[in-house]
Structures are given as C-alpha cells and as structure tokens.
Design a protein around this motif. Structure first.
Motif, short mmCIF file in Angstrom:
data_model
loop_
_atom_site.label_atom_id
_atom_site.label_comp_id
_atom_site.label_asym_id
_atom_site.label_seq_id
_atom_site.Cartn_x
_atom_site.Cartn_y
_atom_site.Cartn_z
N ALA A 21 44.59 8.71 73.12
CA ALA A 21 43.19 9.05 73.36
C ALA A 21 42.29 8.44 72.29
O ALA A 21 41.21 7.91 72.59
CB ALA A 21 43.01 10.56 73.42
N LEU A 22 42.72 8.50 71.05
CA LEU A 22 41.91 7.92 69.98
C LEU A 22 41.87 6.40 70.05
O LEU A 22 40.85 5.78 69.74
CB LEU A 22 42.46 8.38 68.62
N GLY A 23 42.97 5.79 70.47
CA GLY A 23 42.96 4.34 70.66
C GLY A 23 42.00 3.92 71.76
O GLY A 23 41.26 2.94 71.63
N SER A 24 41.96 4.70 72.82
CA SER A 24 41.02 4.43 73.91
C SER A 24 39.58 4.62 73.43
O SER A 24 38.69 3.83 73.77
CB SER A 24 41.32 5.37 75.08
N LEU A 25 39.36 5.67 72.63
CA LEU A 25 38.02 5.90 72.08
C LEU A 25 37.59 4.75 71.18
O LEU A 25 36.43 4.31 71.23
CB LEU A 25 38.00 7.21 71.30
N ALA A 26 38.52 4.23 70.39
CA ALA A 26 38.19 3.09 69.52
C ALA A 26 37.78 1.87 70.35
O ALA A 26 36.82 1.18 70.00
CB ALA A 26 39.39 2.75 68.63
N LEU A 27 38.47 1.63 71.45
CA LEU A 27 38.09 0.50 72.31
C LEU A 27 36.72 0.72 72.94
O LEU A 27 35.91 -0.22 73.05
CB LEU A 27 39.14 0.30 73.40
N GLN A 28 36.43 1.94 73.35
CA GLN A 28 35.11 2.25 73.92
C GLN A 28 34.02 2.11 72.88
O GLN A 28 32.92 1.61 73.17
CB GLN A 28 35.10 3.65 74.52
N LEU A 29 34.28 2.56 71.67
CA LEU A 29 33.29 2.43 70.61
C LEU A 29 32.99 0.97 70.31
O LEU A 29 31.84 0.60 70.10
CB LEU A 29 33.78 3.14 69.34
N ARG A 30 34.04 0.15 70.31
CA ARG A 30 33.83 -1.28 70.06
C ARG A 30 33.01 -1.91 71.18
O ARG A 30 32.11 -2.72 70.94
CB ARG A 30 35.16 -1.99 69.93
N ALA A 31 33.29 -1.52 72.42
CA ALA A 31 32.57 -2.10 73.57
C ALA A 31 31.10 -1.70 73.56
O ALA A 31 30.25 -2.47 74.02
CB ALA A 31 33.23 -1.65 74.87
N GLU A 32 30.80 -0.52 73.03
CA GLU A 32 29.41 -0.06 73.03
C GLU A 32 28.66 -0.37 71.74
O GLU A 32 27.50 0.01 71.59
CB GLU A 32 29.37 1.44 73.32
N GLY A 33 29.32 -1.07 70.82
CA GLY A 33 28.64 -1.55 69.63
C GLY A 33 28.66 -0.62 68.43
O GLY A 33 27.90 -0.82 67.49
#
Length: 66
Positions: free
Chosen positions: A19-31
């Motif tokens: 879940a945290l890895g997915s959150l990290a990818l989402q954070l990167r995509a949203e800047g």
C-alpha cells in the motif's frame, strides 16, 4: 509456536508495504516529490520487517537442542 501469528504479521506488514509503495507512485504522479522518498523508504522497511518475521518463524520451528 503456532504459525498463525507469524503468517498474519508477515501478511499484514507485506500488505502495508504494498500500500505504501502504491502511495509513493501516486505521490510521484501528482507531483509531491518531497514525500516520495520517505514513503518509499517506509515501504521498503515494511517488506524487510515481513521478511524478518518469516525468518523468525522458520528459526522458531527448528528443533531445540538442550
């Protein structure tokens, strides 16, 4: 010890790492780059913790010599 606590703990920490890895990818995509490194590090720590729980389970299952 029975395997239920070890399996549950390992699965829970691995799920948290995912879940945290997915959150990290989402954070990167949203800047939100300033948060990506710390979230990704915590994700990796959760995978390491899950691995150590499994190692503890395996070591606990070995016969003891007195």
């Amino acid at each position: 010890m029975t395997k239920a606590p070890f399996v549950t703990m390992a699965a829970a920490t691995a799920a948290l790492g995912t879940a945290l890895g997915s959150l990290a990818l989402q954070l990167r995509a949203e800047g939100y780059e300033q948060y990506v490194e710390s979230v990704a590090t915590f994700s990796i720590l959760m995978y390491i913790t899950a691995t150590l729980v499994v190692v503890t389970w395996v070591r606990d299952a070995r016969p003891r010599s007195s």
